[in-house]
Design a protein around this motif. Structure first.
Motif, PDB file in Angstrom:
ATOM      1  N   LYS A 306       0.835  -1.207   0.000  1.00 15.52           N
ATOM      2  CA  LYS A 306       0.000   0.000   0.000  1.00 15.52           C
ATOM      3  C   LYS A 306       0.868   1.254   0.000  1.00 15.52           C
ATOM      4  N   VAL A 307       1.936   1.233   0.771  1.00 14.53           N
ATOM      5  CA  VAL A 307       2.831   2.389   0.805  1.00 14.53           C
ATOM      6  C   VAL A 307       3.372   2.666  -0.591  1.00 14.53           C
ATOM      7  N   MET A 308       3.880   1.618  -1.225  1.00 15.22           N
ATOM      8  CA  MET A 308       4.489   1.789  -2.543  1.00 15.22           C
ATOM      9  C   MET A 308       3.451   2.285  -3.540  1.00 15.22           C
ATOM     10  N   SER A 309       2.272   1.678  -3.543  1.00 15.71           N
ATOM     11  CA  SER A 309       1.286   2.058  -4.555  1.00 15.71           C
ATOM     12  C   SER A 309       0.696   3.442  -4.265  1.00 15.71           C
ATOM     13  N   HIS A 310       0.533   3.795  -2.988  1.00 15.00           N
ATOM     14  CA  HIS A 310       0.013   5.134  -2.677  1.00 15.00           C
ATOM     15  C   HIS A 310       0.978   6.209  -3.181  1.00 15.00           C
ATOM     16  N   ILE A 311       2.251   6.004  -2.982  1.00  9.82           N
ATOM     17  CA  ILE A 311       3.240   6.991  -3.464  1.00  9.82           C
ATOM     18  C   ILE A 311       3.142   7.110  -4.984  1.00  9.82           C
ATOM     19  N   CYS A 312       3.065   5.968  -5.630  1.00  7.43           N
ATOM     20  CA  CYS A 312       3.083   5.988  -7.104  1.00  7.43           C
ATOM     21  C   CYS A 312       1.804   6.579  -7.698  1.00  7.43           C
ATOM     22  N   GLN A 313       0.711   6.526  -6.931  1.00  7.73           N
ATOM     23  CA  GLN A 313      -0.549   7.092  -7.430  1.00  7.73           C
ATOM     24  C   GLN A 313      -0.625   8.604  -7.208  1.00  7.73           C
ATOM     25  N   ASP A 314       0.300   9.147  -6.439  1.00  7.33           N
ATOM     26  CA  ASP A 314       0.248  10.567  -6.104  1.00  7.33           C
ATOM     27  C   ASP A 314       1.449  11.274  -6.739  1.00  7.33           C
ATOM     28  N   PRO A 315       1.198  12.008  -7.832  1.00 10.84           N
ATOM     29  CA  PRO A 315       2.321  12.602  -8.569  1.00 10.84           C
ATOM     30  C   PRO A 315       3.212  13.491  -7.698  1.00 10.84           C
ATOM     31  N   VAL A 316       2.607  14.175  -6.719  1.00  9.70           N
ATOM     32  CA  VAL A 316       3.403  15.063  -5.865  1.00  9.70           C
ATOM     33  C   VAL A 316       4.372  14.235  -5.011  1.00  9.70           C
ATOM     34  N   GLN A 317       3.835  13.186  -4.411  1.00 13.30           N
ATOM     35  CA  GLN A 317       4.678  12.334  -3.563  1.00 13.30           C
ATOM     36  C   GLN A 317       5.750  11.617  -4.387  1.00 13.30           C
ATOM     37  N   LEU A 318       5.344  11.191  -5.567  1.00 11.20           N
ATOM     38  CA  LEU A 318       6.297  10.460  -6.412  1.00 11.20           C
ATOM     39  C   LEU A 318       7.448  11.386  -6.812  1.00 11.20           C
ATOM     40  N   ARG A 319       7.097  12.627  -7.150  1.00  9.95           N
ATOM     41  CA  ARG A 319       8.141  13.584  -7.536  1.00  9.95           C
ATOM     42  C   ARG A 319       9.070  13.834  -6.348  1.00  9.95           C
ATOM     43  N   SER A 320       8.467  13.973  -5.185  1.00  9.31           N
ATOM     44  CA  SER A 320       9.269  14.244  -3.988  1.00  9.31           C
ATOM     45  C   SER A 320      10.199  13.056  -3.696  1.00  9.31           C
ATOM     46  N   LEU A 321       9.670  11.853  -3.845  1.00  9.81           N
ATOM     47  CA  LEU A 321      10.499  10.651  -3.628  1.00  9.81           C
ATOM     48  C   LEU A 321      11.658  10.609  -4.623  1.00  9.81           C
ATOM     49  N   GLU A 322      11.325  10.906  -5.888  1.00  3.98           N
ATOM     50  CA  GLU A 322      12.373  10.819  -6.915  1.00  3.98           C
ATOM     51  C   GLU A 322      13.445  11.878  -6.697  1.00  3.98           C
TER      52      GLU A 322
END
Ligand SMILES: Cc1ncc(COP(=O)(O)O)c(C=O)c1O
Length: 418
Positions: A306-322
């Motif tokens: 769930k953690v992994m998929s929630h991050i990937c579904q949220d462009p803001v979080q994904l950008r921040s992670l990257e």
């Protein structure tokens, strides 16, 4: 007193992994003396410049936001659909190969490798990988009644040893119905080596040639554990497109993990992803591997998926992670450069490093060298043909002077370069 009640095939197995053993000693010493007095270059996890284990901010946030249900529910055995979608997107990026792509959740990249060995080779078979490989490959093979046969990864010119690759693959292909090849590239553990686009072309052309007119199968397993720290995001994924439109008997299974890219090492979350032109083989892939999950660890970790998929579904979080991940990638690069520059200056040989968590100094007598270094509170990993330095975990400050210390240690104990 008897010494064993284990079944014959299990007798004599011994659990202490050299890497975790050295890490435990280093950690205990750091508690005693303080972090700044110990150099721990053993484990494949990112430590920051203060020596603390890094957990990416976006991952921390996603964990905090999980509902109780996300955390504790039994997940479907294959894995949540949104996780499986995210896994394929994260793995391939813009280089999604053509064909049927299916994924199954596994217990880390290790789980994916276990299922490949278990389901795509037979008892007694040889599995192929490179001489420079992660030690767990040997245990996974042995524990499943298989053995590892290695080709030389790097030739004298410092490039991919395609000659020996062909020799070893041919030998196994002639004997076995299925030939499983585990190729840990890019960012090979323990060398940091990677196959070039041309190397991949030659590998695939050779395998296709072998299969022509044959009823045998080749299972090609790119182990991409360190993919997220191996170069520019889209550039380092380009080789994936080459896995589209291959013959159906050349079955590709990518071993993917959240351990490194999402800093979720201990959460034991990964996936195996197949690429095939044949839908039936894709269906079989899901059926047999799901079965094996049920027969081993059963459902995968719900919270981690769930953690992994929630991050990937949220462009803001994904950008921040990257963005944060990129900072650590740059840091590892800086550390590697410090080590390699100093090694060049003091004439310490190291294997061709492109990217990744580790650099290896090829030599014999490695246990004696590491024992000598341990007396100076420096913990590295002795491999059969070299010493592994985890640049992911040693701060820039501590890396300064390390090459020279390895050189002196090698000379003192009489180790020779290989
Ligand atoms: C080469 C290689 N493959 C796969 C893995 C997968 O690890 P995990 O099972 O922790 O995801 C690792 C981790 O150290 C590795 O070094």
């Amino acid at each position: 007193m008897i010494n064993s009640v284990a079944a014959p095939q299990a007798r004599g197995k011994s659990a202490e992994d050299k890497i975790f053993g050295a890490n435990n000693r280093a950690t205990a010493l750091a508690v005693q003396l303080g972090n700044d007095r110990v150099i721990n270059g053993t484990v494949g996890a990112i430590l920051d410049e203060e020596g603390q284990l890094v957990m990416l901010e976006a991952v921390q946030k996603a964990y905090r936001e999980l509902t109780p249900r996300d955390m504790v529910a039994y997940a479907p055995i294959q894995g949540y659909e949104d996780y499986l979608t995210a896994v394929a997107a994260q793995c391939f990026g813009q280089s999604r190969p053509a064909g049927y792509i299916r994924a199954c959740a596994t217990a880390g990249g290790s789980g994916a490798l276990h299922h490949v060995i278990h389901n795509y080779s037979q008892w007694g078979d040889e599995i192929i990988s490179s001489d420079w490989h992660w030690g767990a490959y040997d245990s996974m093979c042995k524990d499943n009644g298989r053995s590892l046969r290695c080709f030389s990864l790097i030739n004298k010119e410092g490039t991919f040893d395609f000659e020996d690759f062909q020799t070893q693959v041919k030998a196994v292909f002639e004997e076995q119905e299925n030939t499983v090849i585990i190729m840990n590239s890019p960012a090979n553990n323990p060398t940091g080596f990677a196959l070039t686009a041309t190397d991949w072309d030659r590998v695939l052309a050779f395998l296709e040639g072998l299969l022509q007119g044959s009823k045998k199968n080749i299972i090609l397993v790119p182990d991409v554990a360190y993919l997220d720290y191996s170069g520019e995001k889209e550039e380092c994924r380009r080789f994936f497109t080459k896995f589209g439109n291959l013959p159906e008997r050349l079955f590709v299974i990518v071993a993917y993990t959240c351990s490194k890219g999402f800093t979720m090492y201990g959460q034991r979350m990964g996936a195996m992803i197949c690429v095939t032109p044949n839908e039936r083989l894709a269906d079989e892939f899901v059926a047999i591997n799901q079965y094996s999950s049920r027969a081993t660890w059963s459902n995968s970790n719900s919270a981690a998926m769930k953690v992994m998929s929630h991050i990937c579904q949220d462009p803001v979080q994904l950008r921040s992670l990257e963005k944060e991940r990129q900072q650590y990638f740059d840091l590892i690069r800086e550390r590697a450069d410090i080590f390699m520059n100093e090694a060049d200056r003091c004439d310490l040989k190291y294997l061709p490093y492109v990217s990744g968590f580790f650099i290896t100094v090829p030599m014999d007598n490695t246990q004696a060298v590491c024992d000598y270094l341990e007396k100076q509170n420096i913990f590295l990993v002795p491999l059969r043909k070299g010493i592994r330095v985890a640049v992911c975990s040693i701060s820039k400050n501590k890396l300064k002077g390390l090459a020279e210390k390895i050189k002196v240690a090698a000379e003192t104990v009489g180790a020779r370069y290989l």
